[in-house]
Design a protein around this motif. Sequence first.
Motif, PDB file in Angstrom:
ATOM      1  N   PHE A 287       0.820  -1.212   0.000  1.00 54.27           N
ATOM      2  CA  PHE A 287       0.000   0.000   0.000  1.00 54.27           C
ATOM      3  C   PHE A 287       0.855   1.264   0.000  1.00 54.27           C
ATOM      4  O   PHE A 287       0.410   2.327  -0.444  1.00 54.27           O
ATOM      5  CB  PHE A 287      -0.916  -0.010   1.225  1.00 54.27           C
ATOM      6  N   LEU A 288       2.080   1.157   0.511  1.00 48.86           N
ATOM      7  CA  LEU A 288       2.975   2.313   0.607  1.00 48.86           C
ATOM      8  C   LEU A 288       4.029   2.315  -0.490  1.00 48.86           C
ATOM      9  O   LEU A 288       5.051   2.993  -0.374  1.00 48.86           O
ATOM     10  CB  LEU A 288       3.657   2.323   1.986  1.00 48.86           C
ATOM     11  N   SER A 289       3.753   1.602  -1.563  1.00 52.84           N
ATOM     12  CA  SER A 289       4.728   1.477  -2.649  1.00 52.84           C
ATOM     13  C   SER A 289       4.364   2.289  -3.887  1.00 52.84           C
ATOM     14  O   SER A 289       5.085   2.240  -4.883  1.00 52.84           O
ATOM     15  CB  SER A 289       4.904   0.004  -3.040  1.00 52.84           C
ATOM     16  N   HIS A 290       3.245   3.009  -3.864  1.00 52.63           N
ATOM     17  CA  HIS A 290       2.881   3.842  -5.004  1.00 52.63           C
ATOM     18  C   HIS A 290       2.438   5.212  -4.509  1.00 52.63           C
ATOM     19  O   HIS A 290       1.640   5.341  -3.576  1.00 52.63           O
ATOM     20  CB  HIS A 290       1.761   3.194  -5.838  1.00 52.63           C
ATOM     21  N   TRP A 291       3.006   6.254  -5.123  1.00 51.33           N
ATOM     22  CA  TRP A 291       2.742   7.634  -4.739  1.00 51.33           C
ATOM     23  C   TRP A 291       2.629   8.469  -6.005  1.00 51.33           C
ATOM     24  O   TRP A 291       3.204   8.128  -7.044  1.00 51.33           O
ATOM     25  CB  TRP A 291       3.867   8.182  -3.853  1.00 51.33           C
ATOM     26  N   TYR A 292       1.904   9.601  -5.903  1.00 51.03           N
ATOM     27  CA  TYR A 292       1.647  10.411  -7.086  1.00 51.03           C
ATOM     28  C   TYR A 292       1.890  11.892  -6.790  1.00 51.03           C
ATOM     29  O   TYR A 292       1.719  12.350  -5.659  1.00 51.03           O
ATOM     30  CB  TYR A 292       0.200  10.215  -7.566  1.00 51.03           C
ATOM     31  N   LYS A 293       2.270  12.627  -7.830  1.00 50.57           N
ATOM     32  CA  LYS A 293       2.446  14.066  -7.706  1.00 50.57           C
ATOM     33  C   LYS A 293       1.101  14.719  -7.382  1.00 50.57           C
ATOM     34  O   LYS A 293       0.039  14.203  -7.756  1.00 50.57           O
ATOM     35  CB  LYS A 293       2.979  14.657  -9.011  1.00 50.57           C
ATOM     36  N   PRO A 294       1.119  15.867  -6.725  1.00 48.56           N
ATOM     37  CA  PRO A 294      -0.128  16.603  -6.469  1.00 48.56           C
ATOM     38  C   PRO A 294      -0.826  16.939  -7.788  1.00 48.56           C
ATOM     39  O   PRO A 294      -0.177  17.275  -8.780  1.00 48.56           O
ATOM     40  CB  PRO A 294       0.351  17.871  -5.764  1.00 48.56           C
ATOM     41  N   ALA A 295      -2.143  16.811  -7.823  1.00 51.48           N
ATOM     42  CA  ALA A 295      -2.913  17.086  -9.038  1.00 51.48           C
ATOM     43  C   ALA A 295      -4.311  17.536  -8.641  1.00 51.48           C
ATOM     44  O   ALA A 295      -4.717  17.434  -7.472  1.00 51.48           O
ATOM     45  CB  ALA A 295      -2.983  15.856  -9.936  1.00 51.48           C
ATOM     46  N   ARG A 296      -5.059  18.028  -9.611  1.00 52.81           N
ATOM     47  CA  ARG A 296      -6.413  18.516  -9.336  1.00 52.81           C
ATOM     48  C   ARG A 296      -7.370  17.384  -9.018  1.00 52.81           C
ATOM     49  O   ARG A 296      -8.371  17.581  -8.337  1.00 52.81           O
ATOM     50  CB  ARG A 296      -6.920  19.301 -10.541  1.00 52.81           C
ATOM     51  N   SER A 297      -7.111  16.196  -9.526  1.00 53.96           N
ATOM     52  CA  SER A 297      -7.989  15.053  -9.275  1.00 53.96           C
ATOM     53  C   SER A 297      -7.156  13.796  -9.172  1.00 53.96           C
ATOM     54  O   SER A 297      -6.002  13.746  -9.620  1.00 53.96           O
ATOM     55  CB  SER A 297      -9.005  14.906 -10.408  1.00 53.96           C
TER      56      SER A 297
ATOM     57  N   GLY B 227      12.535  27.069   4.768  1.00 51.23           N
ATOM     58  CA  GLY B 227      12.668  25.827   4.039  1.00 51.23           C
ATOM     59  C   GLY B 227      11.657  25.610   2.924  1.00 51.23           C
ATOM     60  O   GLY B 227      11.188  26.552   2.282  1.00 51.23           O
ATOM     61  N   PHE B 228      11.281  24.312   2.743  1.00 51.83           N
ATOM     62  CA  PHE B 228      10.487  23.908   1.584  1.00 51.83           C
ATOM     63  C   PHE B 228       9.391  22.936   2.016  1.00 51.83           C
ATOM     64  O   PHE B 228       9.603  22.079   2.872  1.00 51.83           O
ATOM     65  CB  PHE B 228      11.384  23.232   0.542  1.00 51.83           C
ATOM     66  N   ARG B 229       8.224  23.063   1.375  1.00 50.90           N
ATOM     67  CA  ARG B 229       7.077  22.200   1.687  1.00 50.90           C
ATOM     68  C   ARG B 229       6.714  21.353   0.480  1.00 50.90           C
ATOM     69  O   ARG B 229       6.828  21.785  -0.668  1.00 50.90           O
ATOM     70  CB  ARG B 229       5.874  23.039   2.091  1.00 50.90           C
ATOM     71  N   PHE B 230       6.241  20.149   0.764  1.00 48.32           N
ATOM     72  CA  PHE B 230       5.826  19.257  -0.319  1.00 48.32           C
ATOM     73  C   PHE B 230       4.839  18.250   0.264  1.00 48.32           C
ATOM     74  O   PHE B 230       5.128  17.602   1.265  1.00 48.32           O
ATOM     75  CB  PHE B 230       7.038  18.558  -0.922  1.00 48.32           C
ATOM     76  N   SER B 231       3.652  18.140  -0.329  1.00 51.07           N
ATOM     77  CA  SER B 231       2.639  17.182   0.114  1.00 51.07           C
ATOM     78  C   SER B 231       2.157  16.357  -1.070  1.00 51.07           C
ATOM     79  O   SER B 231       2.044  16.876  -2.187  1.00 51.07           O
ATOM     80  CB  SER B 231       1.444  17.914   0.745  1.00 51.07           C
ATOM     81  N   PHE B 232       1.873  15.088  -0.818  1.00 48.12           N
ATOM     82  CA  PHE B 232       1.400  14.202  -1.878  1.00 48.12           C
ATOM     83  C   PHE B 232       0.711  13.001  -1.245  1.00 48.12           C
ATOM     84  O   PHE B 232       0.715  12.852  -0.013  1.00 48.12           O
ATOM     85  CB  PHE B 232       2.554  13.757  -2.782  1.00 48.12           C
ATOM     86  N   ASP B 233       0.079  12.152  -2.068  1.00 50.57           N
ATOM     87  CA  ASP B 233      -0.598  10.974  -1.520  1.00 50.57           C
ATOM     88  C   ASP B 233      -0.473   9.792  -2.475  1.00 50.57           C
ATOM     89  O   ASP B 233       0.161   9.880  -3.526  1.00 50.57           O
ATOM     90  CB  ASP B 233      -2.060  11.277  -1.187  1.00 50.57           C
ATOM     91  N   ASN B 234      -1.084   8.684  -2.071  1.00 47.78           N
ATOM     92  CA  ASN B 234      -0.967   7.468  -2.884  1.00 47.78           C
ATOM     93  C   ASN B 234      -2.229   7.181  -3.688  1.00 47.78           C
ATOM     94  O   ASN B 234      -2.422   6.065  -4.174  1.00 47.78           O
ATOM     95  CB  ASN B 234      -0.600   6.263  -2.017  1.00 47.78           C
TER      96      ASN B 234
END
Length: 252
Positions: free
Chosen positions: A47-57, A95-102
Amino acid sequence: MTATSAPESYPETYYAGAYWGARKESPEDCARRTAGLLELLAECDPFLSHWYKPARSRKDARKHPLMPPDVPTLTGLFQRGVNREPGGPPIEELGFRFSFDNGGAAGDCATMRINGGMDSAAVPNHCVLTVPWRGPNADRVLTVSVLTKAVRAMVLSWDPDWALATSNAYERQYREPVSAPFSLGWITYLSRRIGTVPPLPEPVHVEQVEGRGTLMVLTPERFTVANPEHIALARSVRGLLAQAGLMPAATS
Protein backbone atom coordinates in the motif's frame (compact mmCIF):
# COMPACT_ATOMS: atom_id res chain seq x y z
CA MET A 1 -7.02 18.72 32.02
CA THR A 2 -9.54 15.87 32.32
CA ALA A 3 -9.50 13.16 29.67
CA THR A 4 -12.79 12.33 27.98
CA SER A 5 -13.71 9.42 25.76
CA ALA A 6 -13.83 9.96 22.02
CA PRO A 7 -17.34 9.79 20.51
CA GLU A 8 -18.08 6.30 19.24
CA SER A 9 -19.23 7.70 15.90
CA TYR A 10 -15.67 8.79 15.10
CA PRO A 11 -13.16 6.14 14.01
CA GLU A 12 -9.82 6.06 15.79
CA THR A 13 -7.30 7.33 13.24
CA TYR A 14 -3.52 7.10 13.27
CA TYR A 15 -0.46 8.77 11.81
CA ALA A 16 3.34 8.51 11.90
CA GLY A 17 5.53 11.58 12.16
CA ALA A 18 9.20 12.54 12.46
CA TYR A 19 10.38 15.92 13.80
CA TRP A 20 13.75 17.65 14.02
CA GLY A 21 15.15 21.07 14.84
CA ALA A 22 16.75 23.73 12.68
CA ARG A 23 18.69 22.16 9.81
CA LYS A 24 19.52 24.16 6.70
CA GLU A 25 19.23 21.92 3.62
CA SER A 26 18.73 22.51 -0.09
CA PRO A 27 15.79 21.30 -2.19
CA GLU A 28 18.10 18.61 -3.59
CA ASP A 29 19.05 17.49 -0.07
CA CYS A 30 15.36 17.17 0.80
CA ALA A 31 14.72 15.34 -2.47
CA ARG A 32 17.44 12.77 -1.77
CA ARG A 33 16.08 12.12 1.70
CA THR A 34 12.54 11.81 0.34
CA ALA A 35 13.64 9.41 -2.39
CA GLY A 36 15.28 7.22 0.25
CA LEU A 37 12.15 7.35 2.40
CA LEU A 38 9.86 6.32 -0.46
CA GLU A 39 12.10 3.37 -1.29
CA LEU A 40 12.06 2.21 2.33
CA LEU A 41 8.30 2.69 2.68
CA ALA A 42 7.75 0.54 -0.41
CA GLU A 43 9.38 -2.31 1.53
CA CYS A 44 6.98 -1.87 4.46
CA ASP A 45 3.75 -2.76 2.66
CA PRO A 46 2.45 -2.76 -0.95
CA PHE A 47 0.00 0.00 0.00
CA LEU A 48 2.97 2.31 0.61
CA SER A 49 4.73 1.48 -2.65
CA HIS A 50 2.88 3.84 -5.00
CA TRP A 51 2.74 7.63 -4.74
CA TYR A 52 1.65 10.41 -7.09
CA LYS A 53 2.45 14.07 -7.71
CA PRO A 54 -0.13 16.60 -6.47
CA ALA A 55 -2.91 17.09 -9.04
CA ARG A 56 -6.41 18.52 -9.34
CA SER A 57 -7.99 15.05 -9.27
CA ARG A 58 -7.03 11.48 -8.44
CA LYS A 59 -7.50 10.59 -12.11
CA ASP A 60 -4.97 13.25 -13.12
CA ALA A 61 -2.58 12.27 -10.34
CA ARG A 62 -2.35 8.69 -11.53
CA LYS A 63 -0.85 9.98 -14.77
CA HIS A 64 2.10 11.36 -12.79
CA PRO A 65 3.58 8.70 -10.47
CA LEU A 66 6.43 9.48 -8.10
CA MET A 67 7.62 5.87 -8.08
CA PRO A 68 10.32 4.90 -8.65
CA PRO A 69 11.54 8.08 -6.97
CA ASP A 70 13.55 10.44 -9.15
CA VAL A 71 15.74 12.99 -7.34
CA PRO A 72 15.59 15.72 -10.05
CA THR A 73 11.78 15.49 -10.15
CA LEU A 74 11.52 15.64 -6.37
CA THR A 75 13.98 18.54 -6.28
CA GLY A 76 11.74 20.53 -8.61
CA LEU A 77 8.70 19.82 -6.44
CA PHE A 78 10.50 21.02 -3.32
CA GLN A 79 11.65 24.15 -5.16
CA ARG A 80 8.03 24.91 -6.01
CA GLY A 81 7.17 24.54 -2.32
CA VAL A 82 9.48 27.29 -1.10
CA ASN A 83 7.98 29.42 1.65
CA ARG A 84 7.53 33.09 0.74
CA GLU A 85 5.31 36.08 1.34
CA PRO A 86 2.83 36.62 -1.54
CA GLY A 87 4.80 38.13 -4.38
CA GLY A 88 7.95 38.32 -2.29
CA PRO A 89 11.33 36.55 -2.29
CA PRO A 90 11.82 33.10 -0.73
CA ILE A 91 12.12 33.02 3.05
CA GLU A 92 15.17 30.78 3.17
CA GLU A 93 15.03 29.99 6.89
CA LEU A 94 11.52 28.51 6.45
CA GLY A 95 12.67 25.83 4.04
CA PHE A 96 10.49 23.91 1.58
CA ARG A 97 7.08 22.20 1.69
CA PHE A 98 5.83 19.26 -0.32
CA SER A 99 2.64 17.18 0.11
CA PHE A 100 1.40 14.20 -1.88
CA ASP A 101 -0.60 10.97 -1.52
CA ASN A 102 -0.97 7.47 -2.88
CA GLY A 103 -4.22 8.05 -4.74
CA GLY A 104 -6.53 6.15 -2.40
CA ALA A 105 -10.17 6.92 -1.66
CA ALA A 106 -11.37 8.70 1.49
CA GLY A 107 -10.52 6.60 4.54
CA ASP A 108 -8.36 4.29 2.42
CA CYS A 109 -5.56 6.68 1.51
CA ALA A 110 -2.02 7.44 2.67
CA THR A 111 -0.78 11.03 2.57
CA MET A 112 2.67 12.50 3.12
CA ARG A 113 3.48 16.04 4.26
CA ILE A 114 7.09 17.17 4.41
CA ASN A 115 8.58 20.48 5.53
CA GLY A 116 12.37 20.32 5.35
CA GLY A 117 15.34 22.62 5.16
CA MET A 118 14.00 24.98 7.84
CA ASP A 119 16.72 26.80 9.74
CA SER A 120 14.38 28.39 12.25
CA ALA A 121 13.45 27.47 15.81
CA ALA A 122 9.90 28.75 15.29
CA VAL A 123 8.53 25.58 13.65
CA PRO A 124 10.15 22.14 13.62
CA ASN A 125 11.04 20.39 10.40
CA HIS A 126 8.72 17.45 9.98
CA CYS A 127 7.64 14.50 7.88
CA VAL A 128 4.10 13.25 8.59
CA LEU A 129 2.45 10.14 7.15
CA THR A 130 -1.29 9.65 7.61
CA VAL A 131 -2.54 6.12 7.06
CA PRO A 132 -5.91 4.55 6.17
CA TRP A 133 -8.45 3.91 8.89
CA ARG A 134 -10.81 1.47 7.18
CA GLY A 135 -10.69 -1.52 4.86
CA PRO A 136 -8.14 -4.30 4.29
CA ASN A 137 -5.27 -1.84 3.77
CA ALA A 138 -5.89 -0.35 7.21
CA ASP A 139 -6.03 -3.84 8.71
CA ARG A 140 -2.50 -4.50 7.40
CA VAL A 141 -0.93 -1.08 7.88
CA LEU A 142 -2.25 -0.44 11.40
CA THR A 143 0.00 -3.12 12.87
CA VAL A 144 3.21 -2.97 14.89
CA SER A 145 5.08 -4.70 12.09
CA VAL A 146 4.27 -2.14 9.38
CA LEU A 147 4.24 1.03 11.50
CA THR A 148 7.53 0.16 13.20
CA LYS A 149 9.11 -0.22 9.76
CA ALA A 150 7.56 3.07 8.66
CA VAL A 151 8.94 4.92 11.69
CA ARG A 152 12.36 3.34 11.14
CA ALA A 153 12.20 4.45 7.49
CA MET A 154 11.62 8.04 8.63
CA VAL A 155 14.48 7.81 11.10
CA LEU A 156 16.95 6.42 8.57
CA SER A 157 15.93 8.95 5.92
CA TRP A 158 15.63 12.18 7.94
CA ASP A 159 17.65 11.55 11.15
CA PRO A 160 15.00 13.27 13.31
CA ASP A 161 15.24 14.16 16.99
CA TRP A 162 12.10 12.17 17.67
CA ALA A 163 9.43 10.25 15.80
CA LEU A 164 6.25 8.39 16.60
CA ALA A 165 3.24 6.48 15.33
CA THR A 166 0.17 7.24 17.39
CA SER A 167 -3.57 7.54 17.74
CA ASN A 168 -5.08 10.95 17.07
CA ALA A 169 -7.72 10.22 19.71
CA TYR A 170 -5.03 9.61 22.34
CA GLU A 171 -3.35 12.90 21.46
CA ARG A 172 -6.65 14.75 21.75
CA GLN A 173 -7.32 13.30 25.19
CA TYR A 174 -3.80 13.75 26.56
CA ARG A 175 -2.49 17.00 25.14
CA GLU A 176 1.14 17.82 25.75
CA PRO A 177 2.30 21.10 27.31
CA VAL A 178 2.43 23.91 24.76
CA SER A 179 6.21 24.04 25.14
CA ALA A 180 6.70 20.30 24.72
CA PRO A 181 8.88 19.39 21.73
CA PHE A 182 7.59 15.81 21.66
CA SER A 183 5.05 13.36 23.02
CA LEU A 184 4.67 9.63 23.53
CA GLY A 185 3.01 7.43 20.92
CA TRP A 186 2.12 3.79 20.40
CA ILE A 187 5.56 3.63 18.78
CA THR A 188 8.11 6.28 19.80
CA TYR A 189 11.68 7.00 18.70
CA LEU A 190 14.11 9.26 20.56
CA SER A 191 17.47 10.20 19.09
CA ARG A 192 20.47 9.59 21.29
CA ARG A 193 20.97 13.36 21.00
CA ILE A 194 18.00 13.63 23.40
CA GLY A 195 19.41 11.22 25.97
CA THR A 196 19.38 7.62 27.19
CA VAL A 197 16.07 5.78 27.56
CA PRO A 198 15.66 4.21 31.04
CA PRO A 199 14.46 0.63 31.65
CA LEU A 200 10.77 0.34 30.80
CA PRO A 201 8.13 -2.12 32.05
CA GLU A 202 6.70 -5.05 30.09
CA PRO A 203 5.21 -5.39 27.54
CA VAL A 204 7.15 -2.40 26.15
CA HIS A 205 9.60 -3.49 23.47
CA VAL A 206 12.80 -1.44 23.12
CA GLU A 207 15.27 -1.62 20.24
CA GLN A 208 18.11 0.46 18.82
CA VAL A 209 17.97 2.01 15.35
CA GLU A 210 21.42 1.59 13.83
CA GLY A 211 23.22 3.58 16.49
CA ARG A 212 21.01 6.64 15.99
CA GLY A 213 18.62 6.28 18.90
CA THR A 214 16.02 4.17 20.67
CA LEU A 215 12.66 2.93 19.42
CA MET A 216 9.96 1.94 21.92
CA VAL A 217 6.78 -0.04 21.16
CA LEU A 218 4.14 0.10 23.90
CA THR A 219 1.98 -2.86 22.86
CA PRO A 220 2.23 -5.61 20.22
CA GLU A 221 -1.48 -5.23 19.45
CA ARG A 222 -3.08 -2.05 18.08
CA PHE A 223 -2.96 0.69 20.68
CA THR A 224 -6.39 2.22 21.29
CA VAL A 225 -7.95 4.70 23.72
CA ALA A 226 -10.79 2.20 24.24
CA ASN A 227 -8.40 -0.06 26.18
CA PRO A 228 -7.77 1.27 29.72
CA GLU A 229 -4.70 -0.96 30.07
CA HIS A 230 -3.15 0.75 27.05
CA ILE A 231 -3.84 4.17 28.54
CA ALA A 232 -2.39 3.21 31.93
CA LEU A 233 0.76 1.82 30.29
CA ALA A 234 1.21 4.92 28.12
CA ARG A 235 0.89 7.28 31.09
CA SER A 236 3.30 5.17 33.13
CA VAL A 237 5.95 5.13 30.39
CA ARG A 238 5.37 8.84 29.75
CA GLY A 239 6.12 9.49 33.42
CA LEU A 240 9.32 7.43 33.37
CA LEU A 241 10.61 9.30 30.33
CA ALA A 242 9.80 12.61 32.01
CA GLN A 243 11.67 11.54 35.16
CA ALA A 244 14.68 10.70 32.97
CA GLY A 245 14.60 14.22 31.51
CA LEU A 246 13.67 13.01 28.03
CA MET A 247 10.25 14.68 27.96
CA PRO A 248 8.70 17.60 29.84
CA ALA A 249 6.35 16.73 32.67
CA ALA A 250 2.82 15.96 31.51
CA THR A 251 -0.06 18.19 32.56
CA SER A 252 -2.80 15.53 32.43
